[in-house]
Design a protein around this motif. Structure first.
Motif, PDB file in Angstrom:
ATOM      1  N   ASN A   1       0.749  -1.372   0.057  1.00 40.17           N
ATOM      2  CA  ASN A   1      -0.281  -0.014  -0.084  1.00 40.17           C
ATOM      3  C   ASN A   1       0.663   0.959  -0.106  1.00 40.17           C
ATOM      4  OD1 ASN A   1      -2.556  -1.293   0.060  1.00 40.17           O
ATOM      5  ND2 ASN A   1      -2.395  -1.842   2.369  1.00 40.17           N
ATOM      6  N   TYR A   2       2.504   1.188   0.389  1.00 38.54           N
ATOM      7  CA  TYR A   2       3.301   2.378  -0.230  1.00 38.54           C
ATOM      8  C   TYR A   2       3.815   2.314  -0.982  1.00 38.54           C
ATOM      9  CZ  TYR A   2       1.359   2.194   5.069  1.00 38.54           C
ATOM     10  OH  TYR A   2       0.658   2.051   5.727  1.00 38.54           O
ATOM     11  N   SER A   3       4.456   3.786  -1.093  1.00 38.65           N
ATOM     12  CA  SER A   3       5.530   3.865  -2.534  1.00 38.65           C
ATOM     13  C   SER A   3       7.169   3.266  -1.887  1.00 38.65           C
ATOM     14  CB  SER A   3       5.326   4.655  -3.559  1.00 38.65           C
ATOM     15  OG  SER A   3       5.363   5.425  -2.680  1.00 38.65           O
ATOM     16  N   LEU A   4       6.736   3.706  -0.180  1.00 42.13           N
ATOM     17  CA  LEU A   4       8.179   4.333   0.010  1.00 42.13           C
ATOM     18  C   LEU A   4       8.210   4.210   1.775  1.00 42.13           C
ATOM     19  CD1 LEU A   4      11.107   5.481   0.190  1.00 42.13           C
ATOM     20  CD2 LEU A   4      10.394   7.403   0.908  1.00 42.13           C
ATOM     21  N   ILE A   5       8.770   2.961   2.077  1.00 44.70           N
ATOM     22  CA  ILE A   5       8.874   2.770   3.899  1.00 44.70           C
ATOM     23  C   ILE A   5      10.083   3.063   4.208  1.00 44.70           C
ATOM     24  CG2 ILE A   5       9.118   0.817   5.404  1.00 44.70           C
ATOM     25  CD1 ILE A   5       6.790  -0.216   3.830  1.00 44.70           C
TER      26      ILE A   5
END
Length: 197
Positions: free
Chosen positions: A91-95
């Motif tokens: 669900n995230y483009s960046l962590i």
């Protein structure tokens, strides 16, 4: 994902992303009102997502969340080795992983004297490399290198700084070796990198 330094970085990044780019004041980035939101679980902001400490939206309702983990052991067991982590990470483009002070301080909560920091770090990165190399995960992962806790003087401060530098060098080694292996296999650049503290 990270400790109190992650919370502070999260708040500053959010202020940058949502502020007026032509007139962004320093106090909008680093005042205690900004940096210390929900410090010590004060609950100024309530997030309805399970396991997430702060959750905000920005620009077309993109997710901008903070999850607390103060130790490598927590990152490894609660995140990396947890299958739910991989499904949610989509669900995230960046962590971004931001931690270090508790590890450098050898806090009991982080397994001081019981858990191998180098082994845990290698397991975390190997899992990240393996999971992103198969091409099904499009999330980018960034590890922010460690700094010193910065509260001490003299030799103690120097020893803590040396611990941070040693760990940072190992992280960079792991990432650089993985990049070379990706290149030798004619694969695209890795989705795992680091940024210096």
């Amino acid at each position: 994902i990270g400790d109190s330094t992650a919370r502070r970085q999260y708040a500053t990044m959010y202020a940058i992303l949502t502020g007026n780019a032509d007139n962004l004041l320093v106090e909008e980035l680093d005042s205690s009102k900004v940096l210390d939101v929900n410090k010590k679980n004060k609950g100024e902001e309530v997030c309805s997502k399970e396991g997430i400490d702060l959750c905000r939206n920005y620009f077309l309702k993109k997710l901008f969340d903070l999850k607390s983990e103060a130790c490598l052991d927590g990152i490894l067991k609660e995140e990396i080795q947890n299958p739910d982590f991989w499904s949610v990470s989509a669900n995230y483009s960046l962590i971004i992983f931001v931690l270090g002070p508790w590890e450098i301080d050898n806090k009991v909560e982080c397994g001081a004297g019981r858990l191998g920091r180098k082994t845990q770090t290698k397991q975390i990165f190997q899992s990240l490399f393996d999971s992103t190399s198969i091409g099904t995960i499009k999330t980018e992962f960034i590890w922010r290198t460690w700094g010193s806790p910065g509260r001490r003087d003299g030799r103690d401060h120097e020893n803590l700084w040396n611990l941070a530098v040693s760990h940072n060098n190992y992280v960079k080694y792991l990432v650089d070796i993985n990049e070379m292996e990706q290149k030798n296999r004619n694969q695209s650049m890795s989705m795992v990198s680091y940024v210096d503290w």
